[in-house]
Design a protein around this motif. Structure first.
Motif, PDB file in Angstrom:
ATOM      1  N   GLN A 184     -26.511  -2.526  18.695  1.00  0.00           N
ATOM      2  CA  GLN A 184     -26.498  -1.258  17.959  1.00  0.00           C
ATOM      3  C   GLN A 184     -27.921  -0.704  17.825  1.00  0.00           C
ATOM      4  OE1 GLN A 184     -24.767  -1.542  14.060  1.00  0.00           O
ATOM      5  NE2 GLN A 184     -25.000   0.630  13.653  1.00  0.00           N
ATOM      6  N   ASP A 219     -29.062   0.556  21.202  1.00  0.00           N
ATOM      7  CA  ASP A 219     -28.394   1.817  21.524  1.00  0.00           C
ATOM      8  C   ASP A 219     -29.065   2.984  20.800  1.00  0.00           C
ATOM      9  OD1 ASP A 219     -26.259   3.303  22.828  1.00  0.00           O
ATOM     10  OD2 ASP A 219     -25.427   3.556  20.800  1.00  0.00           O
ATOM     11  N   GLU A 220     -29.404   2.796  19.538  1.00  0.00           N
ATOM     12  CA  GLU A 220     -30.091   3.839  18.775  1.00  0.00           C
ATOM     13  C   GLU A 220     -31.448   4.157  19.403  1.00  0.00           C
ATOM     14  OE1 GLU A 220     -30.253   2.227  14.828  1.00  0.00           O
ATOM     15  OE2 GLU A 220     -28.086   2.434  14.540  1.00  0.00           O
TER      16      GLU A 220
END
Length: 113
Positions: A12, A15-16
């Motif tokens: 996560q 991905d950010e």
């Protein structure tokens, strides 16, 4: 195996960062994992290979830098390497109450395109 949820959390964050940098592919990433973090590096590698499949991280090299425990001795005013659970200063035998390194679990570096 909590390493699976850790791998998902790393994915996560990655991905950010990809979106923020306008990148689409991760080639390599480096994680710092402290000896006291409770993370088993081999289990994290296995979990990473599962969660990265089919994502921009698929096939990326995962480097895990294991961070040993370091404590500070107030009596000697010095830092020393310690084994998990043994925080006695090797110089004066005083037990340290200050762990300076070894609890880390963070993303240090990413190679993206």
């Amino acid at each position: 195996m909590h390493e699976l949820s850790i791998a998902e959390g790393v994915l996560q964050v990655v991905d950010e960062q990809l979106r923020a940098q306008g990148a689409t592919r991760v080639h390599a990433l480096t994680l710092a994992v402290g000896a006291l973090s409770g993370v088993v590096p081999e289990a994290l590698r296995f979990a990473w290979s599962a969660v990265a499949r089919g994502t921009p991280c698929d096939g990326a090299t995962l480097v895990i830098e294991e961070v040993p425990v370091a404590c500070y001795c107030a009596a000697c005013a010095r830092e020393f390497a310690a084994a998990p659970g043994d925080y006695a200063c090797p110089a004066c035998a005083a037990v340290s109450g200050e762990v300076r390194r070894g609890r880390e679990l963070h993303l240090m570096q990413m190679e993206v395109s």
